[in-house]
Write a protein that holds these residues in place. Structure first.
Motif, PDB file in Angstrom:
ATOM      1  N   LEU A  44       0.835  -1.204   0.000  1.00  0.00           N
ATOM      2  CA  LEU A  44       0.000   0.000   0.000  1.00  0.00           C
ATOM      3  C   LEU A  44       0.874   1.260   0.000  1.00  0.00           C
ATOM      4  N   ARG A  45       1.929   1.213   0.785  1.00  0.00           N
ATOM      5  CA  ARG A  45       2.838   2.365   0.851  1.00  0.00           C
ATOM      6  C   ARG A  45       3.537   2.597  -0.486  1.00  0.00           C
ATOM      7  N   LYS A  46       3.975   1.512  -1.115  1.00  0.00           N
ATOM      8  CA  LYS A  46       4.644   1.642  -2.421  1.00  0.00           C
ATOM      9  C   LYS A  46       3.697   2.230  -3.465  1.00  0.00           C
ATOM     10  N   GLU A  47       2.443   1.814  -3.407  1.00  0.00           N
ATOM     11  CA  GLU A  47       1.475   2.380  -4.348  1.00  0.00           C
ATOM     12  C   GLU A  47       1.347   3.878  -4.135  1.00  0.00           C
ATOM     13  N   PHE A  48       1.212   4.287  -2.884  1.00  0.00           N
ATOM     14  CA  PHE A  48       1.054   5.721  -2.609  1.00  0.00           C
ATOM     15  C   PHE A  48       2.284   6.498  -3.060  1.00  0.00           C
ATOM     16  N   GLU A  49       3.467   5.990  -2.770  1.00  0.00           N
ATOM     17  CA  GLU A  49       4.704   6.673  -3.157  1.00  0.00           C
ATOM     18  C   GLU A  49       4.797   6.834  -4.670  1.00  0.00           C
ATOM     19  N   THR A  50       4.249   5.875  -5.398  1.00  0.00           N
ATOM     20  CA  THR A  50       4.309   5.917  -6.864  1.00  0.00           C
ATOM     21  C   THR A  50       3.206   6.784  -7.458  1.00  0.00           C
ATOM     22  N   GLY A  72      -6.862   0.871   9.717  1.00  0.00           N
ATOM     23  CA  GLY A  72      -5.420   0.687   9.615  1.00  0.00           C
ATOM     24  C   GLY A  72      -4.815   1.595   8.557  1.00  0.00           C
ATOM     25  N   LYS A  73      -3.696   1.155   8.014  1.00  0.00           N
ATOM     26  CA  LYS A  73      -3.021   1.969   6.998  1.00  0.00           C
ATOM     27  C   LYS A  73      -3.929   2.105   5.786  1.00  0.00           C
ATOM     28  N   ALA A  74      -4.072   3.346   5.303  1.00  0.00           N
ATOM     29  CA  ALA A  74      -5.000   3.593   4.198  1.00  0.00           C
ATOM     30  C   ALA A  74      -4.554   4.788   3.371  1.00  0.00           C
ATOM     31  N   ILE A  75      -4.904   4.760   2.096  1.00  0.00           N
ATOM     32  CA  ILE A  75      -4.647   5.882   1.199  1.00  0.00           C
ATOM     33  C   ILE A  75      -5.926   6.718   1.098  1.00  0.00           C
ATOM     34  N   VAL A  76      -5.802   8.014   1.306  1.00  0.00           N
ATOM     35  CA  VAL A  76      -6.933   8.922   1.118  1.00  0.00           C
ATOM     36  C   VAL A  76      -6.942   9.335  -0.354  1.00  0.00           C
ATOM     37  N   GLU A  77      -8.036   9.012  -1.038  1.00  0.00           N
ATOM     38  CA  GLU A  77      -8.135   9.288  -2.473  1.00  0.00           C
ATOM     39  C   GLU A  77      -9.241  10.300  -2.768  1.00  0.00           C
ATOM     40  N   GLU A  78      -9.086  10.973  -3.893  1.00  0.00           N
ATOM     41  CA  GLU A  78     -10.148  11.811  -4.453  1.00  0.00           C
ATOM     42  C   GLU A  78     -11.404  10.953  -4.649  1.00  0.00           C
ATOM     43  N   PHE A  79     -12.560  11.465  -4.290  1.00  0.00           N
ATOM     44  CA  PHE A  79     -13.817  10.746  -4.502  1.00  0.00           C
ATOM     45  C   PHE A  79     -14.403  11.120  -5.853  1.00  0.00           C
ATOM     46  N   VAL A  80     -14.860  10.110  -6.579  1.00  0.00           N
ATOM     47  CA  VAL A  80     -15.458  10.325  -7.898  1.00  0.00           C
ATOM     48  C   VAL A  80     -16.938   9.964  -7.829  1.00  0.00           C
ATOM     49  N   ASP A  81     -17.785  10.938  -8.091  1.00  0.00           N
ATOM     50  CA  ASP A  81     -19.221  10.694  -8.121  1.00  0.00           C
ATOM     51  C   ASP A  81     -19.570  10.217  -9.535  1.00  0.00           C
ATOM     52  N   GLY A  82     -19.549   8.922  -9.710  1.00  0.00           N
ATOM     53  CA  GLY A  82     -19.779   8.382 -11.047  1.00  0.00           C
ATOM     54  C   GLY A  82     -20.045   6.906 -11.028  1.00  0.00           C
ATOM     55  N   ARG A  83     -19.699   6.256 -12.128  1.00  0.00           N
ATOM     56  CA  ARG A  83     -19.895   4.810 -12.252  1.00  0.00           C
ATOM     57  C   ARG A  83     -18.702   4.218 -12.985  1.00  0.00           C
ATOM     58  N   SER A  84     -18.581   2.908 -12.916  1.00  0.00           N
ATOM     59  CA  SER A  84     -17.473   2.241 -13.586  1.00  0.00           C
ATOM     60  C   SER A  84     -17.733   2.174 -15.088  1.00  0.00           C
ATOM     61  N   LEU A  85     -16.691   1.913 -15.846  1.00  0.00           N
ATOM     62  CA  LEU A  85     -16.847   1.752 -17.289  1.00  0.00           C
ATOM     63  C   LEU A  85     -17.795   0.593 -17.597  1.00  0.00           C
ATOM     64  N   SER A  86     -17.787  -0.428 -16.756  1.00  0.00           N
ATOM     65  CA  SER A  86     -18.701  -1.569 -16.945  1.00  0.00           C
ATOM     66  C   SER A  86     -20.151  -1.101 -16.962  1.00  0.00           C
ATOM     67  N   ASP A  87     -20.498  -0.232 -15.999  1.00  0.00           N
ATOM     68  CA  ASP A  87     -21.873   0.282 -15.929  1.00  0.00           C
ATOM     69  C   ASP A  87     -22.134   1.297 -17.046  1.00  0.00           C
ATOM     70  N   TYR A  88     -21.136   2.076 -17.385  1.00  0.00           N
ATOM     71  CA  TYR A  88     -21.274   3.063 -18.462  1.00  0.00           C
ATOM     72  C   TYR A  88     -21.654   2.364 -19.773  1.00  0.00           C
ATOM     73  N   LEU A  89     -21.038   1.215 -20.032  1.00  0.00           N
ATOM     74  CA  LEU A  89     -21.282   0.510 -21.293  1.00  0.00           C
ATOM     75  C   LEU A  89     -22.674  -0.127 -21.343  1.00  0.00           C
TER      76      LEU A  89
END
Length: 282
Positions: A44-50, A72-89
């Motif tokens: 998780l840390r490596k992902e955040f660093e990258t 526990g350890k967590a990455i705080v991410e931007e929230f997207v008000d939307g849907r996945s490409l699967s649902d879009y299609l």
């Protein structure tokens, strides 16, 4: 941070929609069976660093790495008000709208690839599309370290052959393959099939070298009404026409030469006849 809404997900990650400093964010944490294991915390840390270094309009922003008392350890991410490409299609969208999605995905991944970061897990569920303006947000970059931990893929359809084999160094062509699979799932018209097939070539040497090359070919197809394959056919037809025209004029030239030679022979014979007539005694 308030207790949030857990979003159903596969794999090792736990996603929680919550509020932080008055703003809605997404927490990316580890599921309970993984959260206290140091190797997964390192992942998780490596992902955040990258990924936190990436700043692109079509990539979800990773804001901070925290230790949450509950998750526990967590990455705080931007929230997207939307849907996945699967649902879009599943919705009714035009070809041009779908191509716009492809271009946004390609732009995001190309940006990362140019910084020697490959997504490695580009699939429909990892592409979010905002309700407002259909803006694409790519999520969940897979770190190379995941392979060392034998973290599996939830689906193998989108995974390039070289990623499955794990025998060669991975470059941008692995993501090109995955985007080709996504375009297949979009059910684009036949005129784009050449681009899709080239993306999805088993031999990565036969694929586009990068996203920019793919988009240039894609737009060449949509802009002119011809795919690259059709353009090749058109060029071949032009060449054949040129050969026919050249051959026609060559034949015309030879025919004219023969007519001239025949006329010269006729004139010569006539002159000889006149000379013989003139030499005869009167």
């Amino acid at each position: 941070m308030e207790t949030g809404e857990v979003i159903k997900s596969k794999g090792i990650y736990l996603f929680v929609k919550t509020t932080r400093d008055g703003a809605t964010v997404m927490l990316k944490a580890l599921k309970s069976e993984y959260k206290d294991k140091s190797q997964y915390q390192t992942l998780l840390r490596k992902e955040f660093e990258t990924v936190s270094k990436l700043d692109h309009a079509n990539i979800v922003k990773e804001i901070e790495l925290i230790d949450d008392p509950k998750y526990g350890k967590a990455i705080v991410e931007e929230f997207v008000d939307g849907r996945s490409l699967s649902d879009y299609l599943k919705e009714n969208h035009s070809v041009e709208e779908k191509l716009n999605i492809v271009r946004q995905i390609a732009s995001a991944v190309c940006y990362a690839n140019q910084r020697n970061i490959q997504h490695r897990n580009l699939k429909a569920s990892n592409v979010l599309i905002a309700k407002q303006g259909d803006q694409v947000k790519v999520i969940d970059f897979r770190m190379p370290f995941s392979d060392d931990l034998h973290v599996g893929y939830s689906s193998m359809v989108h995974v390039s052959p070289e990623l499955k084999d794990g025998t060669v160094a991975i470059d941008a062509r692995a993501d090109v393959y995955s985007l080709g699979v996504l375009m297949k799932q979009m059910a684009l018209p036949e005129e784009y099939q050449y681009v899709i097939d080239k993306c999805c070539s088993y031999n990565r040497g036969d694929r586009y070298m990068d996203m920019d090359s793919m988009v240039a070919d894609l737009d060449g197809g949509s802009g002119s009404g011809y795919s690259t394959k059709r353009m090749a056919v058109f060029a071949a037809v032009v060449v054949v026409l040129i050969v026919v025209v050249v051959a026609f004029f060559a034949l015309q030239h030879k025919s004219a030469e023969r007519q001239t030679a025949t006329q010269e022979q006729t004139d010569s014979a006539a002159m000889q006849q006149d000379q013989q007539t003139a030499q005869q005694p009167v």
